[in-house]
Design a protein around this motif. Structure first.
Motif, PDB file in Angstrom:
ATOM      1  N   ASN A   1       0.829  -1.209   0.000  1.00 47.17           N
ATOM      2  CA  ASN A   1       0.000   0.000   0.000  1.00 47.17           C
ATOM      3  C   ASN A   1       0.862   1.257   0.000  1.00 47.17           C
ATOM      4  N   ALA A   2       1.947   1.240   0.783  1.00 50.67           N
ATOM      5  CA  ALA A   2       2.839   2.400   0.841  1.00 50.67           C
ATOM      6  C   ALA A   2       3.497   2.656  -0.511  1.00 50.67           C
ATOM      7  N   GLN A   3       3.932   1.563  -1.179  1.00 43.20           N
ATOM      8  CA  GLN A   3       4.558   1.721  -2.489  1.00 43.20           C
ATOM      9  C   GLN A   3       3.559   2.273  -3.511  1.00 43.20           C
ATOM     10  N   GLU A   4       2.327   1.808  -3.438  1.00 47.38           N
ATOM     11  CA  GLU A   4       1.308   2.292  -4.373  1.00 47.38           C
ATOM     12  C   GLU A   4       1.026   3.775  -4.157  1.00 47.38           C
ATOM     13  N   GLU A   5       0.929   4.186  -2.888  1.00 50.88           N
ATOM     14  CA  GLU A   5       0.691   5.602  -2.591  1.00 50.88           C
ATOM     15  C   GLU A   5       1.863   6.463  -3.044  1.00 50.88           C
ATOM     16  N   SER A   6       3.093   5.951  -2.866  1.00 58.33           N
ATOM     17  CA  SER A   6       4.269   6.698  -3.298  1.00 58.33           C
ATOM     18  C   SER A   6       4.294   6.873  -4.809  1.00 58.33           C
TER      19      SER A   6
ATOM     20  N   LEU B   1       1.697   6.895  -6.844  1.00 57.95           N
ATOM     21  CA  LEU B   1       0.657   7.843  -7.226  1.00 57.95           C
ATOM     22  C   LEU B   1       1.090   9.273  -6.955  1.00 57.95           C
ATOM     23  N   SER B   2       1.742   9.506  -5.802  1.00 61.17           N
ATOM     24  CA  SER B   2       2.207  10.851  -5.463  1.00 61.17           C
ATOM     25  C   SER B   2       3.260  11.326  -6.460  1.00 61.17           C
TER      26      SER B   2
END
Length: 281
Positions: A87-92, A94-95
């Protein structure tokens, strides 16, 4: 015996609850057996039968259960950690994509603003040139219509004497360059820009001028367009910030490096009336 000597304790160690429960069950079974045996012995008519009691088997494999629970908890923890990392990698990601898109948009907007500003500046200069030509034509028509010319009066481009000395050297050099190419930054001998031509012409008379048109328009002293002499420097724009210069060659004409399409030409002042003039000689 010394009063400080260790006296063994007569207290028995405590038993665990599970052991006490086992012992209680065994004791209960024994008491039940004794009771049944007493009842049997009280009846003389019935023979005493030998009875075998089976003790309950207790399965207390607590270590296996604890190990299984620990393994399950560890697996759940690992799964949660992996999911959190994904989840953290996906959010990063996207940002990062959003930031790149924002930068690209800002760069495109900046480029568009610069192109718009350059176009507006070019349009402004073109409009100023058209206005100057219109004013020159109107002035020439008014002068021609008045019919009030005399030997003592000087109109635009009228001179009192032909070019001589240094002025003649400047004029002759300028006219010799007519037909050559206009190249931005050119200083000769095969091509010139406007200020490069003026600088090279004055060099023939042993006079050193600044390179740029802005500085050339500030050289010498200002003269009226009605009192021009051969060799005077004509400028377009404001003195000290001129955007174009040329050389007055007499007879109401000038020689200048106009633009890439026309090159170096000799034109009448009515073709493109200058804003002002300066005299260096």
């Amino acid at each position: 015996m010394s009063h400080t000597a260790h006296i063994p304790s007569h207290r028995k160690p405590r038993r665990s609850a599970s052991k006490l429960a086992v012992r209680a069950g065994v004791a209960g079974g024994v008491l039940s057996t004794l009771a049944m045996a007493g009842t049997a012995s009280a009846s003389p008519s019935e023979p005493v039968a030998e009875t075998t009691l089976e003790m309950p088997v207790l399965n207390l494999d607590l270590a296996a259960e604890v190990a299984s629970a620990v393994t399950t908890a560890a697996e759940n923890t690992r799964s949660a950690a992996v999911e959190g990392e994904l989840n953290a990698q996906e959010e990063s990601a996207l940002s990062g994509a959003a930031a790149e898109a924002k930068q690209a948009k800002e760069a495109a907007q900046k480029k568009a603003d610069e192109e718009k500003k350059a176009k507006e500046e070019a349009d402004r200069k073109a409009e100023a040139e058209r206005a100057s030509r219109t004013a020159a034509r109107n002035s020439l028509q008014n002068t021609s219509g008045s019919g009030s010319t005399s030997g003592s009066q000087q109109g635009v481009g009228t001179v009192t004497a032909p070019a001589t000395g240094s002025a003649a050297a400047i004029v002759n050099f300028a006219r010799a360059q007519v037909g050559k190419a206009y190249v931005m930054g050119g200083t000769g001998p095969s091509s010139f820009d406007c200020s490069g031509l003026v600088q090279a012409a004055y060099r023939q008379a042993g006079i050193s001028l600044p390179r740029m048109s802005q500085a050339q328009s500030s050289s010498g002293t200002s003269v009226s367009l009605s009192a021009l002499q051969p060799g005077d420097i004509l400028y377009w724009g404001s003195r000290g910030s001129a955007y174009h210069v040329a050389i007055y060659v007499g007879g109401g004409k000038f020689v200048g490096a106009q633009n890439p399409s026309t090159g170096i030409v000799e034109r009448s002042l009515s073709y493109d009336k200058p804003t002002g003039a300066v005299r260096v000689l």
